[in-house]
Write a protein that holds these residues in place. Structure first.
Motif, mmCIF file in Angstrom:
data_model
loop_
_atom_site.group_PDB
_atom_site.id
_atom_site.type_symbol
_atom_site.label_atom_id
_atom_site.label_comp_id
_atom_site.label_asym_id
_atom_site.label_seq_id
_atom_site.Cartn_x
_atom_site.Cartn_y
_atom_site.Cartn_z
ATOM 1 N N UNK A 106 84.025 100.365 43.644
ATOM 2 C CA UNK A 106 83.129 100.993 42.747
ATOM 3 C C UNK A 106 83.227 100.340 41.499
ATOM 4 N N UNK A 107 82.266 99.390 40.848
ATOM 5 C CA UNK A 107 82.373 98.764 39.822
ATOM 6 C C UNK A 107 82.077 99.541 38.443
ATOM 7 N N UNK A 108 82.777 99.036 37.466
ATOM 8 C CA UNK A 108 82.227 99.805 36.321
ATOM 9 C C UNK A 108 80.662 99.120 35.771
ATOM 10 N N UNK A 109 80.254 99.495 34.598
ATOM 11 C CA UNK A 109 79.060 99.140 34.091
ATOM 12 C C UNK A 109 78.809 97.503 34.282
ATOM 13 N N UNK A 110 77.569 97.063 34.734
ATOM 14 C CA UNK A 110 77.246 95.835 34.997
ATOM 15 C C UNK A 110 77.417 95.066 33.633
ATOM 16 N N UNK A 111 78.108 93.908 33.630
ATOM 17 C CA UNK A 111 78.156 93.135 32.227
ATOM 18 C C UNK A 111 79.211 93.549 31.468
ATOM 19 N N UNK A 126 79.806 97.599 44.209
ATOM 20 C CA UNK A 126 78.447 98.307 43.685
ATOM 21 C C UNK A 126 78.946 98.825 42.397
ATOM 22 N N UNK A 127 78.015 98.861 41.234
ATOM 23 C CA UNK A 127 78.296 99.458 40.054
ATOM 24 C C UNK A 127 78.077 100.931 40.403
ATOM 25 N N UNK A 128 78.876 101.887 39.817
ATOM 26 C CA UNK A 128 78.829 103.407 39.696
ATOM 27 C C UNK A 128 78.648 103.694 38.363
ATOM 28 N N UNK A 129 78.585 102.489 37.179
ATOM 29 C CA UNK A 129 78.331 102.587 35.717
ATOM 30 C C UNK A 129 79.569 103.444 35.135
ATOM 31 N N UNK A 130 80.623 103.538 35.684
ATOM 32 C CA UNK A 130 81.880 104.296 34.980
ATOM 33 C C UNK A 130 81.462 105.838 34.994
ATOM 34 N N UNK A 182 86.978 101.104 39.317
ATOM 35 C CA UNK A 182 87.085 100.553 38.270
ATOM 36 C C UNK A 182 87.609 101.724 37.199
ATOM 37 N N UNK A 183 87.346 102.704 37.488
ATOM 38 C CA UNK A 183 87.794 104.063 36.524
ATOM 39 C C UNK A 183 88.028 105.384 37.189
ATOM 40 N N UNK A 184 88.691 106.153 36.758
ATOM 41 C CA UNK A 184 89.254 107.508 37.491
ATOM 42 C C UNK A 184 87.841 108.385 37.573
ATOM 43 N N UNK A 185 86.987 108.224 36.829
ATOM 44 C CA UNK A 185 85.661 109.063 37.059
ATOM 45 C C UNK A 185 85.116 108.574 38.154
ATOM 46 N N UNK A 186 84.846 107.414 38.373
ATOM 47 C CA UNK A 186 84.144 107.108 39.600
ATOM 48 C C UNK A 186 85.036 107.473 40.970
ATOM 49 N N UNK A 187 86.187 107.202 40.671
ATOM 50 C CA UNK A 187 87.212 107.513 42.060
ATOM 51 C C UNK A 187 87.223 109.244 42.150
ATOM 52 N N UNK A 188 86.994 109.861 40.916
ATOM 53 C CA UNK A 188 86.589 111.537 41.451
ATOM 54 C C UNK A 188 85.426 111.735 42.003
ATOM 55 N N UNK A 189 84.254 110.897 41.664
ATOM 56 C CA UNK A 189 82.926 111.179 42.359
ATOM 57 C C UNK A 189 83.192 110.698 43.610
ATOM 58 N N UNK A 190 83.913 109.824 43.976
ATOM 59 C CA UNK A 190 84.178 109.143 45.601
ATOM 60 C C UNK A 190 84.859 110.240 46.311
#
Ligand code: GZL
Length: 322
Positions: free
Chosen positions: A166-171, A198-202, A227-235
């Protein structure tokens, strides 16, 4: 007679320019006394990390006696550009910002340079050949963070491992570098394969949506690298909804170590967290005072941070500041 008028006019003009160039250190600041005015263009409010970072900056400015003008760009570069131009118009003494993405900043930073307003980068870096555009960059080494995540996986896996990322914000610098560091560390083990990225935009919602798609498209997922806790918690939400046990059926590695992430780690729903320290406020204000006073500052200030296992999270949680 004409000479007398000209001399008087020149004196008036000189007085006017000097008055505008107020603020300490001879910068373009417009503060009436020695109070430093800082214009800060924040990325947004996308994650627990960002909330802690904003709180640190606002509280530190108050403690340092620095007048803070603050803007939230809602993760849009055009809003950050507008905010920086507004700070230039207001003739602040110093501008600081966390660039939402790495590119597209040279023009506005040249405008700040021409206005004699020093710029400090915090949290995220920019990708520019002209390092004269900013005085210093205060923030984490994101490649090292990615390497720490990869190292844990190499040391804690045995046999074939399918990873979804789960990638952070693209770029964004943290997204680019955390990916680079993780791949550099895991490429030594051919059994570890990134099967989807794929990006989950943090954001938590972004992490959940992308994980739902991965669970449908990937027959066999062993690990999530977020790439961050918040996307991990969503996962975690998506994994539970799919009837699987996060941390057991699918292991999870994240970056940040904010309270919600550390709680999930202590509960065994996340397996390893690489810390990314958001408490940049005190160092930022010290650097701002030096920069406005015209003192030399290091080109790069790397923030200190560590990693957490489940046991370490349980021990650290009671004293966690964010
Ligand atoms: C990292 C910072 C990242 C965090 C995310 O320094 O830029 O942005 O890891 C945040 O939680 O959204």
């Amino acid at each position: 007679m004409r000479k007398t008028i000209t001399t008087a006019l020149a004196a008036v003009l000189l007085a006017a320019v000097t008055a505008c160039g107020g603020g300490s250190g001879g910068s373009a600041g417009n503060s009436s006394d020695d109070t430093i005015t800082m214009g800060f263009a924040q990325v947004g409010a996308e994650s627990g990390w960002r909330t802690a970072n904003t709180k640190s900056i606002q509280e530190s400015a108050k403690s340092a006696g620095i007048e803070l003008k603050f803007s939230d760009a809602q993760q849009k570069q055009e809003n950050q550009l507008k905010a920086i131009r507004s700070y230039i118009q207001q003739k602040v003494d110093v501008i600081a910002f966390s660039p939402v993405v790495e590119t597209g900043w040279d023009t506005v930073l040249l405008e700040a340079q021409r206005a004699k307003i020093p710029v400090i980068l915090t949290d995220r870096a920019i990708d520019s050949d002209d390092t004269s555009l900013y005085k210093t960059f205060l923030g984490s080494d994101f490649i090292d963070e990615g390497k720490k995540a990869g190292k844990w996986l190499v040391e804690n896996s045995d046999g074939p491992v399918n990873v979804v990322e789960l990638q952070g914000t693209t770029g964004a610098a943290p997204a680019i570098d955390r990916k680079e560091g993780f791949e550099a560390e895991t490429k030594s083990n051919p059994d570890i394969k990134i099967v989807a990225s794929q990006t989950g935009d943090f954001t938590r919602s972004g992490g959940k949506q992308v994980m739902e798609a991965f669970l449908k498209s990937q027959p066999d997922i062993d690990v999530v690298y977020a790439h961050n806790d918040d996307m991990g918690l969503g996962a975690i939400e998506a994994i539970k909804a799919a009837g699987k046990k996060p941390g057991t059926d699918i292991k999870i590695i994240t970056v940040d170590a904010v309270k919600d992430g550390m709680t999930a780690l202590a509960n065994g729903e996340i397996n390893f967290i690489v810390e990314c320290n958001p408490l940049l406020g005190p160092q930022l204000m010290d650097l701002a005072k030096k920069v406005v006073a015209g003192e030399e500052v290091p080109e790069r200030v790397v923030t200190e941070e560590t990693t957490f296992t489940q046991e370490q999270a349980k021990a650290a949680l009671p004293d966690r500041k964010y």
